[in-house]
Design a protein around this motif. Structure first.
Motif, PDB file in Angstrom:
ATOM      1  N   MET A   1       0.823  -1.261   0.010  1.00  0.00           N
ATOM      2  CA  MET A   1       0.171  -0.014  -0.104  1.00  0.00           C
ATOM      3  C   MET A   1       0.925   1.186   0.042  1.00  0.00           C
ATOM      4  O   MET A   1       1.989   1.139   0.573  1.00  0.00           O
ATOM      5  CB  MET A   1      -0.755  -0.053   1.127  1.00  0.00           C
ATOM      6  CG  MET A   1      -1.851   1.018   1.389  1.00  0.00           C
ATOM      7  SD  MET A   1      -3.203   0.712  -0.103  1.00  0.00           S
ATOM      8  CE  MET A   1      -4.100  -0.632   0.533  1.00  0.00           C
ATOM      9  N   PHE A   2       0.380   2.285  -0.536  1.00  0.00           N
ATOM     10  CA  PHE A   2       1.188   3.529  -0.373  1.00  0.00           C
ATOM     11  C   PHE A   2       0.223   4.569   0.190  1.00  0.00           C
ATOM     12  O   PHE A   2      -0.917   4.646  -0.173  1.00  0.00           O
ATOM     13  CB  PHE A   2       1.071   4.175  -2.145  1.00  0.00           C
ATOM     14  CG  PHE A   2       1.963   3.167  -2.754  1.00  0.00           C
ATOM     15  CD1 PHE A   2       3.379   2.987  -2.878  1.00  0.00           C
ATOM     16  CD2 PHE A   2       1.375   2.094  -3.777  1.00  0.00           C
ATOM     17  CE1 PHE A   2       4.090   2.102  -3.965  1.00  0.00           C
ATOM     18  CE2 PHE A   2       1.880   1.451  -4.543  1.00  0.00           C
ATOM     19  CZ  PHE A   2       3.292   1.323  -4.868  1.00  0.00           C
ATOM     20  N   VAL A   3       0.785   5.221   0.871  1.00  0.00           N
ATOM     21  CA  VAL A   3       0.333   6.706   1.540  1.00  0.00           C
ATOM     22  C   VAL A   3       0.930   7.877   1.139  1.00  0.00           C
ATOM     23  O   VAL A   3       2.183   7.963   1.245  1.00  0.00           O
ATOM     24  CB  VAL A   3       0.179   6.374   3.193  1.00  0.00           C
ATOM     25  CG1 VAL A   3      -0.463   7.683   3.784  1.00  0.00           C
ATOM     26  CG2 VAL A   3      -0.546   5.163   3.594  1.00  0.00           C
ATOM     27  N   LEU A   4       0.025   8.689   0.627  1.00  0.00           N
ATOM     28  CA  LEU A   4       0.770   9.933   0.163  1.00  0.00           C
ATOM     29  C   LEU A   4       0.371  11.052   1.268  1.00  0.00           C
ATOM     30  O   LEU A   4      -0.898  11.350   1.227  1.00  0.00           O
ATOM     31  CB  LEU A   4       0.299  10.385  -1.286  1.00  0.00           C
ATOM     32  CG  LEU A   4       0.710  11.383  -2.069  1.00  0.00           C
ATOM     33  CD1 LEU A   4       2.288  11.456  -2.071  1.00  0.00           C
ATOM     34  CD2 LEU A   4       0.254  11.783  -3.256  1.00  0.00           C
ATOM     35  N   THR A   5       1.342  11.829   1.736  1.00  0.00           N
ATOM     36  CA  THR A   5       1.058  12.873   2.730  1.00  0.00           C
ATOM     37  C   THR A   5       1.809  13.980   2.055  1.00  0.00           C
ATOM     38  O   THR A   5       2.958  13.962   1.870  1.00  0.00           O
ATOM     39  CB  THR A   5       1.523  12.540   4.181  1.00  0.00           C
ATOM     40  OG1 THR A   5       1.059  11.167   4.681  1.00  0.00           O
ATOM     41  CG2 THR A   5       1.195  13.543   5.074  1.00  0.00           C
ATOM     42  N   ILE A   6       0.995  15.120   1.945  1.00  0.00           N
ATOM     43  CA  ILE A   6       1.401  16.467   1.404  1.00  0.00           C
ATOM     44  C   ILE A   6       1.141  17.530   2.454  1.00  0.00           C
ATOM     45  O   ILE A   6       0.060  17.434   3.196  1.00  0.00           O
ATOM     46  CB  ILE A   6       0.936  16.606   0.180  1.00  0.00           C
ATOM     47  CG1 ILE A   6      -0.657  16.984   0.161  1.00  0.00           C
ATOM     48  CG2 ILE A   6       1.356  15.440  -0.744  1.00  0.00           C
ATOM     49  CD1 ILE A   6      -1.089  17.367  -1.130  1.00  0.00           C
ATOM     50  N   ASP A   7       2.161  18.541   2.557  1.00  0.00           N
ATOM     51  CA  ASP A   7       1.837  19.484   3.446  1.00  0.00           C
ATOM     52  C   ASP A   7       2.269  20.829   2.610  1.00  0.00           C
ATOM     53  O   ASP A   7       3.140  20.973   1.930  1.00  0.00           O
ATOM     54  CB  ASP A   7       2.838  19.456   4.745  1.00  0.00           C
ATOM     55  CG  ASP A   7       2.717  20.533   5.894  1.00  0.00           C
ATOM     56  OD1 ASP A   7       1.472  20.828   5.972  1.00  0.00           O
ATOM     57  OD2 ASP A   7       3.604  20.761   6.422  1.00  0.00           O
ATOM     58  N   GLN A   8       1.466  21.795   2.815  1.00  0.00           N
ATOM     59  CA  GLN A   8       1.751  23.261   2.045  1.00  0.00           C
ATOM     60  C   GLN A   8       2.823  23.797   2.569  1.00  0.00           C
ATOM     61  O   GLN A   8       2.996  23.995   3.702  1.00  0.00           O
ATOM     62  CB  GLN A   8       0.427  24.056   2.176  1.00  0.00           C
ATOM     63  CG  GLN A   8       0.219  25.319   1.337  1.00  0.00           C
ATOM     64  CD  GLN A   8      -0.898  26.066   1.596  1.00  0.00           C
ATOM     65  OE1 GLN A   8      -2.071  25.504   2.007  1.00  0.00           O
ATOM     66  NE2 GLN A   8      -0.878  27.533   0.859  1.00  0.00           N
ATOM     67  N   GLN A   9       3.591  24.278   1.503  1.00  0.00           N
ATOM     68  CA  GLN A   9       4.694  25.072   1.738  1.00  0.00           C
ATOM     69  C   GLN A   9       4.457  26.491   2.097  1.00  0.00           C
ATOM     70  O   GLN A   9       3.566  27.076   1.691  1.00  0.00           O
ATOM     71  CB  GLN A   9       5.864  25.095   0.598  1.00  0.00           C
ATOM     72  CG  GLN A   9       6.440  23.850   0.351  1.00  0.00           C
ATOM     73  CD  GLN A   9       7.095  23.764  -0.985  1.00  0.00           C
ATOM     74  OE1 GLN A   9       7.609  24.824  -1.421  1.00  0.00           O
ATOM     75  NE2 GLN A   9       7.432  22.850  -1.740  1.00  0.00           N
ATOM     76  N   ASP A  10       5.017  27.193   3.151  1.00  0.00           N
ATOM     77  CA  ASP A  10       4.944  28.534   3.402  1.00  0.00           C
ATOM     78  C   ASP A  10       3.583  28.849   3.794  1.00  0.00           C
ATOM     79  O   ASP A  10       2.829  29.713   3.669  1.00  0.00           O
ATOM     80  CB  ASP A  10       5.400  29.554   2.553  1.00  0.00           C
ATOM     81  CG  ASP A  10       6.739  29.471   2.267  1.00  0.00           C
ATOM     82  OD1 ASP A  10       7.505  29.058   3.169  1.00  0.00           O
ATOM     83  OD2 ASP A  10       7.091  29.234   0.988  1.00  0.00           O
ATOM     84  N   SER A  11       2.788  27.771   4.646  1.00  0.00           N
ATOM     85  CA  SER A  11       1.210  27.957   4.797  1.00  0.00           C
ATOM     86  C   SER A  11       0.788  29.097   5.701  1.00  0.00           C
ATOM     87  O   SER A  11      -0.166  29.618   5.669  1.00  0.00           O
ATOM     88  CB  SER A  11       0.876  26.562   5.460  1.00  0.00           C
ATOM     89  OG  SER A  11       1.420  26.598   6.647  1.00  0.00           O
ATOM     90  N   ARG A  12       1.897  29.285   6.764  1.00  0.00           N
ATOM     91  CA  ARG A  12       1.658  30.725   7.504  1.00  0.00           C
ATOM     92  C   ARG A  12       1.672  32.113   6.810  1.00  0.00           C
ATOM     93  O   ARG A  12       0.763  32.992   7.290  1.00  0.00           O
ATOM     94  CB  ARG A  12       2.653  30.912   8.502  1.00  0.00           C
ATOM     95  CG  ARG A  12       2.839  29.452   9.349  1.00  0.00           C
ATOM     96  CD  ARG A  12       3.732  29.771  10.606  1.00  0.00           C
ATOM     97  NE  ARG A  12       3.657  28.558  11.463  1.00  0.00           N
ATOM     98  CZ  ARG A  12       4.621  28.557  12.766  1.00  0.00           C
ATOM     99  NH1 ARG A  12       5.253  29.622  12.951  1.00  0.00           N
ATOM    100  NH2 ARG A  12       4.204  27.573  13.342  1.00  0.00           N
ATOM    101  N   THR A  13       1.914  31.961   5.473  1.00  0.00           N
ATOM    102  CA  THR A  13       2.131  33.183   4.788  1.00  0.00           C
ATOM    103  C   THR A  13       1.356  33.146   3.691  1.00  0.00           C
ATOM    104  O   THR A  13       1.302  34.186   2.647  1.00  0.00           O
ATOM    105  CB  THR A  13       3.647  33.710   4.372  1.00  0.00           C
ATOM    106  OG1 THR A  13       4.515  32.939   3.799  1.00  0.00           O
ATOM    107  CG2 THR A  13       4.330  33.900   5.679  1.00  0.00           C
TER     108      THR A  13
END
Length: 208
Positions: A1-13
């Motif tokens: 199984m594959f799990v893809l987790t992504i997080d937005q860059q520079d989310s505070r600005t």
């Protein structure tokens, strides 16, 4: 199984890009749909390597994401919401997205094994990671609209440059400047190579 987790860059600005990216990823085949987990993070579970590579390309066209890919087992039964997912693939995807924040192309592939250990799984993870980083880096060198030309060509390989130009309301010369050097071919090749090694990584993991 594959799990893809992504997080937005520079989310505070930056403005919240999660709704847009969820729409972009909606056509991707999943076993647990992509959804916001916490803050500006999105996660989904997939069983098809081609879908993983396709998801990365779609993210690379938009840019602005740290990408972590975990390969391994998951606890059954799978939950309806990805935030409730448990098992090694979910855990290493979390580690991968954290590592991606300081990694080349902001992308890391992990299987739970020590990256320094020599094994079939580790080797294929490393090669899949290299191919996906090439994909992301190649698209990152282009302007946003130019990435759109490449993306459209890959989704519609039969489209002529004139048709792509009409689609984006630009001149054919503008499209040619982007496609003539073979950028779409490089991205397509990297995507195919990544899919191949993701499949082998998962297969080697199952054997191990």
């Amino acid at each position: 199984m594959f799990v893809l987790t992504i997080d937005q860059q520079d989310s505070r600005t930056s403005a919240d890009a999660v709704p847009e990216v969820l729409a972009v990823l909606a056509p991707i085949a999943t076993v647990v749909p992509f959804a916001r987990t916490i803050g500006d993070e999105v996660q989904g579970a997939l069983e098809d390597a081609n879908a993983v590579a396709e998801a990365v390309r779609r993210l690379a066209v938009r840019t602005g994401w740290h990408i972590g890919i975990g390969i391994g087992e998951v606890d059954e039964p799978l939950p309806e919401a990805t935030a409730a997912g448990r098992g090694p693939a979910f855990y290493v995807a979390r580690e991968a997205v954290e590592a991606a924040k300081s990694a080349p192309a902001h992308l890391v592939v992990r299987s739970g094994e020590d990256p320094g250990e020599r094994s079939a799984t580790a080797d294929h993870c490393s090669l899949a990671e290299a191919a996906l980083r090439l994909l992301v880096s190649t698209l990152a060198e282009l302007r946003a609209q130019s990435r759109g030309y490449v993306d459209y060509r890959l989704d519609h390989p039969e489209a002529t440059q004139a048709e792509i130009a009409a689609r984006f309301d630009v001149s054919q010369q503008a499209v040619s400047r982007v496609l003539a050097p073979g950028t779409a071919d490089i991205v397509a090749g990297a995507q195919t190579l990544a899919r191949h090694h993701l499949e082998l990584a998962e297969g080697a993991f199952d054997v191990d």
